[in-house]
Design a protein around this motif. Structure first.
Motif, PDB file in Angstrom:
ATOM      1  N   MET A 112       0.848  -1.105   0.051  1.00 38.93           N
ATOM      2  CA  MET A 112      -0.046   0.034  -0.023  1.00 38.93           C
ATOM      3  C   MET A 112       0.887   1.162   0.022  1.00 38.93           C
ATOM      4  O   MET A 112       1.961   1.174   0.703  1.00 38.93           O
ATOM      5  CB  MET A 112      -0.937  -0.084   1.227  1.00 38.93           C
ATOM      6  CG  MET A 112      -1.612   1.034   1.356  1.00 38.93           C
ATOM      7  SD  MET A 112      -2.986   0.792   2.467  1.00 38.93           S
ATOM      8  CE  MET A 112      -4.211   1.116   1.660  1.00 38.93           C
ATOM      9  N   THR A 113       0.508   2.104  -0.785  1.00 39.22           N
ATOM     10  CA  THR A 113       1.188   3.482  -0.758  1.00 39.22           C
ATOM     11  C   THR A 113       0.754   4.512   0.153  1.00 39.22           C
ATOM     12  O   THR A 113      -0.376   4.536   0.691  1.00 39.22           O
ATOM     13  CB  THR A 113       1.031   4.264  -2.259  1.00 39.22           C
ATOM     14  OG1 THR A 113      -0.245   4.567  -2.318  1.00 39.22           O
ATOM     15  CG2 THR A 113       1.559   3.152  -3.279  1.00 39.22           C
ATOM     16  N   ASP A 114       1.679   5.553   0.446  1.00 39.89           N
ATOM     17  CA  ASP A 114       1.449   6.467   1.417  1.00 39.89           C
ATOM     18  C   ASP A 114       0.495   7.599   0.737  1.00 39.89           C
ATOM     19  O   ASP A 114       0.974   7.899  -0.078  1.00 39.89           O
ATOM     20  CB  ASP A 114       2.663   7.043   2.182  1.00 39.89           C
ATOM     21  CG  ASP A 114       2.558   8.144   3.085  1.00 39.89           C
ATOM     22  OD1 ASP A 114       1.289   8.259   3.766  1.00 39.89           O
ATOM     23  OD2 ASP A 114       3.452   8.739   3.318  1.00 39.89           O
ATOM     24  N   PRO A 115      -0.638   7.904   1.365  1.00 40.71           N
ATOM     25  CA  PRO A 115      -1.620   8.886   0.686  1.00 40.71           C
ATOM     26  C   PRO A 115      -0.958  10.183   0.703  1.00 40.71           C
ATOM     27  O   PRO A 115      -1.381  11.367   0.047  1.00 40.71           O
ATOM     28  CB  PRO A 115      -2.929   8.711   1.373  1.00 40.71           C
ATOM     29  CG  PRO A 115      -2.481   8.275   2.869  1.00 40.71           C
ATOM     30  CD  PRO A 115      -1.354   7.143   2.500  1.00 40.71           C
ATOM     31  N   ASN A 116       0.092  10.435   1.486  1.00 40.18           N
ATOM     32  CA  ASN A 116       0.466  11.952   1.469  1.00 40.18           C
ATOM     33  C   ASN A 116       1.641  12.270   0.746  1.00 40.18           C
ATOM     34  O   ASN A 116       2.112  13.407   0.482  1.00 40.18           O
ATOM     35  CB  ASN A 116       1.182  12.139   3.150  1.00 40.18           C
ATOM     36  CG  ASN A 116       0.049  12.193   4.062  1.00 40.18           C
ATOM     37  OD1 ASN A 116      -1.080  12.697   3.966  1.00 40.18           O
ATOM     38  ND2 ASN A 116       0.399  11.667   5.308  1.00 40.18           N
ATOM     39  N   PRO A 149       3.989   9.426  -8.517  1.00 40.62           N
ATOM     40  CA  PRO A 149       5.268   9.389  -9.390  1.00 40.62           C
ATOM     41  C   PRO A 149       4.903  10.014 -10.821  1.00 40.62           C
ATOM     42  O   PRO A 149       3.843   9.848 -11.214  1.00 40.62           O
ATOM     43  CB  PRO A 149       5.678   8.152  -9.342  1.00 40.62           C
ATOM     44  CG  PRO A 149       4.687   7.189  -8.905  1.00 40.62           C
ATOM     45  CD  PRO A 149       3.640   8.124  -8.065  1.00 40.62           C
ATOM     46  N   ARG A 150       5.670  10.880 -11.244  1.00 37.37           N
ATOM     47  CA  ARG A 150       5.544  11.263 -12.675  1.00 37.37           C
ATOM     48  C   ARG A 150       6.484  10.954 -13.320  1.00 37.37           C
ATOM     49  O   ARG A 150       7.883  11.033 -13.173  1.00 37.37           O
ATOM     50  CB  ARG A 150       5.943  13.127 -12.411  1.00 37.37           C
ATOM     51  CG  ARG A 150       4.642  13.759 -11.715  1.00 37.37           C
ATOM     52  CD  ARG A 150       4.827  15.118 -11.675  1.00 37.37           C
ATOM     53  NE  ARG A 150       4.636  15.645 -12.846  1.00 37.37           N
ATOM     54  CZ  ARG A 150       4.570  16.943 -13.556  1.00 37.37           C
ATOM     55  NH1 ARG A 150       4.730  17.852 -12.360  1.00 37.37           N
ATOM     56  NH2 ARG A 150       4.529  17.379 -14.600  1.00 37.37           N
ATOM     57  N   ASP A 151       5.989  10.410 -14.422  1.00 39.90           N
ATOM     58  CA  ASP A 151       6.912   9.741 -15.754  1.00 39.90           C
ATOM     59  C   ASP A 151       6.824  10.521 -16.785  1.00 39.90           C
ATOM     60  O   ASP A 151       7.475  10.393 -17.564  1.00 39.90           O
ATOM     61  CB  ASP A 151       6.309   8.410 -16.000  1.00 39.90           C
ATOM     62  CG  ASP A 151       6.494   7.485 -14.870  1.00 39.90           C
ATOM     63  OD1 ASP A 151       7.043   7.592 -13.916  1.00 39.90           O
ATOM     64  OD2 ASP A 151       5.361   6.455 -14.710  1.00 39.90           O
TER      65      ASP A 151
END
Length: 107
Positions: free
Chosen positions: A1-5, A9-11
């Motif tokens: 799970m990823t941190d919502p804060n 990521p921008r590719d």
């Protein structure tokens, strides 16, 4: 799970990043207004000095006593003044005649 804060990521970022440089002058520069203030201040001082001299009748410590004794000795005439001759009589002159207006004015 990823941190919502965290941002995602921008590719889509390019390989070369162009930077723009903005040069702001330092805030402690006064510009050229100093000499203008000095000049205006000098003119004001000169005008005040001229006004003091003009309104004080030419001096700052004018005499306050205005009681002046004026005594003029006129010479006494030794000979009486000559009498003026009588003027000649003027010749008689008829007054000019004015023609009556034509036509007569309506009242």
């Amino acid at each position: 799970m990823t941190d919502p804060n965290l941002p995602p990521p921008r590719d889509d970022r390019p390989e070369v990043v162009h930077h723009t440089t903005i040069n702001n002058p330092p805030a402690d520069r006064g510009g050229g207004a100093g000499w203008i203030g000095f000049l205006v201040g000098g003119i004001v001082v000169v005008l005040i000095i001229i006004a003091v001299v003009m309104f004080s009748n030419g001096g700052l410590n004018a005499a306050k006593d205005t009681n002046v004794d004026v005594d003029v000795d006129l010479p006494t005439p030794t000979l009486p003044a000559p009498e003026m001759p009588d003027l000649p009589e003027l010749p008689p002159v008829e007054p000019p005649s004015v023609p009556s207006p034509e036509p007569a004015p309506a009242n």
